[in-house]
Write a protein that holds these residues in place. Structure first.
Motif, PDB file in Angstrom:
ATOM      1  N   ALA A  24       0.807  -1.222   0.000  1.00 18.30           N
ATOM      2  CA  ALA A  24       0.000   0.000   0.000  1.00 18.30           C
ATOM      3  C   ALA A  24       0.836   1.267   0.000  1.00 18.30           C
ATOM      4  CB  ALA A  24      -0.939   0.000   1.204  1.00 18.30           C
ATOM      5  N   GLY A  25       2.161   1.142   0.051  1.00 18.22           N
ATOM      6  CA  GLY A  25       3.033   2.307   0.069  1.00 18.22           C
ATOM      7  C   GLY A  25       3.050   3.034   1.389  1.00 18.22           C
ATOM      8  N   LYS A  26       2.751   2.340   2.494  1.00 20.87           N
ATOM      9  CA  LYS A  26       2.716   2.963   3.813  1.00 20.87           C
ATOM     10  C   LYS A  26       4.002   2.647   4.579  1.00 20.87           C
ATOM     11  CE  LYS A  26      -2.328   2.601   4.212  1.00 20.87           C
ATOM     12  NZ  LYS A  26      -3.447   2.082   5.050  1.00 20.87           N
ATOM     13  N   TRP A  27       4.249   3.460   5.610  1.00 19.84           N
ATOM     14  CA  TRP A  27       5.381   3.211   6.498  1.00 19.84           C
ATOM     15  C   TRP A  27       5.066   2.056   7.432  1.00 19.84           C
ATOM     16  CZ3 TRP A  27       9.815   5.685   5.601  1.00 19.84           C
ATOM     17  CH2 TRP A  27       9.770   6.887   4.888  1.00 19.84           C
ATOM     18  N   LEU A  28       6.108   1.362   7.834  1.00 21.86           N
ATOM     19  CA  LEU A  28       5.921   0.282   8.798  1.00 21.86           C
ATOM     20  C   LEU A  28       5.648   0.846  10.179  1.00 21.86           C
ATOM     21  CD1 LEU A  28       8.747  -2.250   7.809  1.00 21.86           C
ATOM     22  CD2 LEU A  28       6.403  -2.127   6.971  1.00 21.86           C
TER      23      LEU A  28
END
Length: 394
Positions: free
Chosen positions: A65-69
């Motif tokens: 999703a292109g999100k940060w961990l």
């Protein structure tokens, strides 16, 4: 390797990921499968994906999703990326380095997964039961296992052969190092120690065997190793080995030899022969004997003899599955491979930080690459191998 009949699709949800169960007990990775494993061929790509999906499902969803961990993620410090093949790979800031993509960004494997333990166990057998630092540094060239050191230690503790060979008696207090061990600014093998080990039975012809011995020459400063096979204990054979060694690594300035029980019967033939000492005087070498019956004086080469014998006998056990006794060429080849294995052992600790450099090895002092890598293919089809080599050159 077990064949997967069916891999059901992964059903990702916002709250979590549900993955169909897989019988990992039926997945076997043999030593011969390692070249295909490091290339992720023959179904191993799907297995590594399934392994990552079971351990890093939330991280995979966020990366897709292109999100940060999340801050609680165990992979946060590794800056993972999602490769084009769908695998979670090691990140880092060396992406512009002119190195293969698989070397810069090896796939991540969870240390607590059963498939990862199977892979580590195969590497453990392939590397002839080497130490922890050697094995973890070698595995990281192909896979990155967060917390893999504890997994490698556990595999070594579970190995029956390692438990048997690591049993140690009482140790003596170590004295100060000899000045030959502390020299600096000289080329490798300037100060060299020599020792013999064996005998080893080899096959000459049908139902006819002979005894051969191994000769170990080691640099007392860099701990580099040269192994060769000697047919007899005559001075002529020893001189030929010494000449081959000098032709490869140069002439030693100081030569140390063992004077223990393995040299008592051959000391006169090897070192009191006029031809040997004429050769020594012509080359300008200084030959030093340690006192009789003092093996602790030669701990530098005795420990390497033990390491060489352990790796060699493990390789001989594999060869005995096909032949009861190895041939002379087989024994000589295995000695060269064991020497390459010993020269690739790490001299420093393997760091857990992916930004650190790899451990320093004795091969670095010799300005040579590590030769303990698994082969990149088979030689069954010579034409196919030539075609692959031409593609690599182009």
């Amino acid at each position: 390797m077990a064949v997967l009949d069916e891999i059901r699709p992964v059903r990702a949800q916002q709250t979590g990921t549900q993955i169909s169960s897989l019988d990992w007990d039926g997945i076997k990775v043999e030593v011969d499968d390692l070249p295909s494993l490091v290339r992720l061929d023959g179904g191993y790509l799907d297995l590594v994906k399934r392994c990552q999906e079971e351990a890093y499902s939330e991280e995979i969803c966020r990366l897709q999703a292109g999100k940060w961990l999340q801050k609680s993620s165990s992979l946060l410090s590794l800056a993972p990326i999602l490769g084009s093949d769908g695998l979670v790979r090691l990140g880092g800031c060396a992406g512009r380095a002119k190195l293969p993509y698989e070397v810069l960004h090896p796939p991540l494997l969870p240390a607590k997964h059963q498939f990862t333990a199977t892979i580590v166990r195969a590497f453990h057998l392939s590397l002839k039961h080497v130490e922890t630092d050697y094995q973890i540094s070698f595995i990281r060239q192909h896979f990155w296992i967060p917390g893999g050191r504890e997994l490698v230690k556990r595999i070594r503790r579970e190995c029956e052969k390692c438990r048997r060979e690591r049993a140690k008696p009482g140790e003596q207090i170590m004295a100060d190092l000899h000045e030959s061990r502390l020299e600096f600014g000289s080329p490798p093998f300037t100060r060299t120690a020599c020792d013999l080990f064996g005998p080893i039975d080899v096959l000459l012809s049908r139902n006819r065997t002979a005894k051969r011995r191994g000769v170990l020459l080691t640099c007392l400063v860099t701990r580099a190793v040269y192994l060769e096979m000697v047919t007899t204990l005559s001075s002529d054979d020893f001189l030929l080995i010494l000449r081959r060694f000098i032709g490869l690594y140069g002439q030693p300035r100081v030569f140390h030899t063992d004077n223990g029980t393995n040299f008592v019967g051959t000391e006169r033939e090897l070192f009191e022969d006029p031809e040997v000492f004429q050769f020594i005087r012509r080359k300008g070498m200084q030959w030093n004997f340690q006192p009789p019956r003092t093996p602790h004086f030669g701990g530098a080469h005795e420990s390497l003899v033990w390491s060489a014998k352990r790796a060699l006998y493990a390789a001989l056990d594999e060869e005995k599955k096909f032949l009861r006794h190895p041939t002379e060429e087989t024994l000589r080849t295995m000695l060269y491979e064991v020497a390459g294995l010993l020269n690739g052992r790490p001299l420093t600790a393997a760091s857990e930080d992916p930004a650190d450099l790899r451990p320093l090895t004795t091969a670095d002092f010799l300005n040579r690459a590590n030769t303990a890598s698994p082969p990149h293919g088979t030689f069954d089809d010579a034409a196919g191998w030539t075609f692959e080599m031409e593609k690599a050159d182009n």
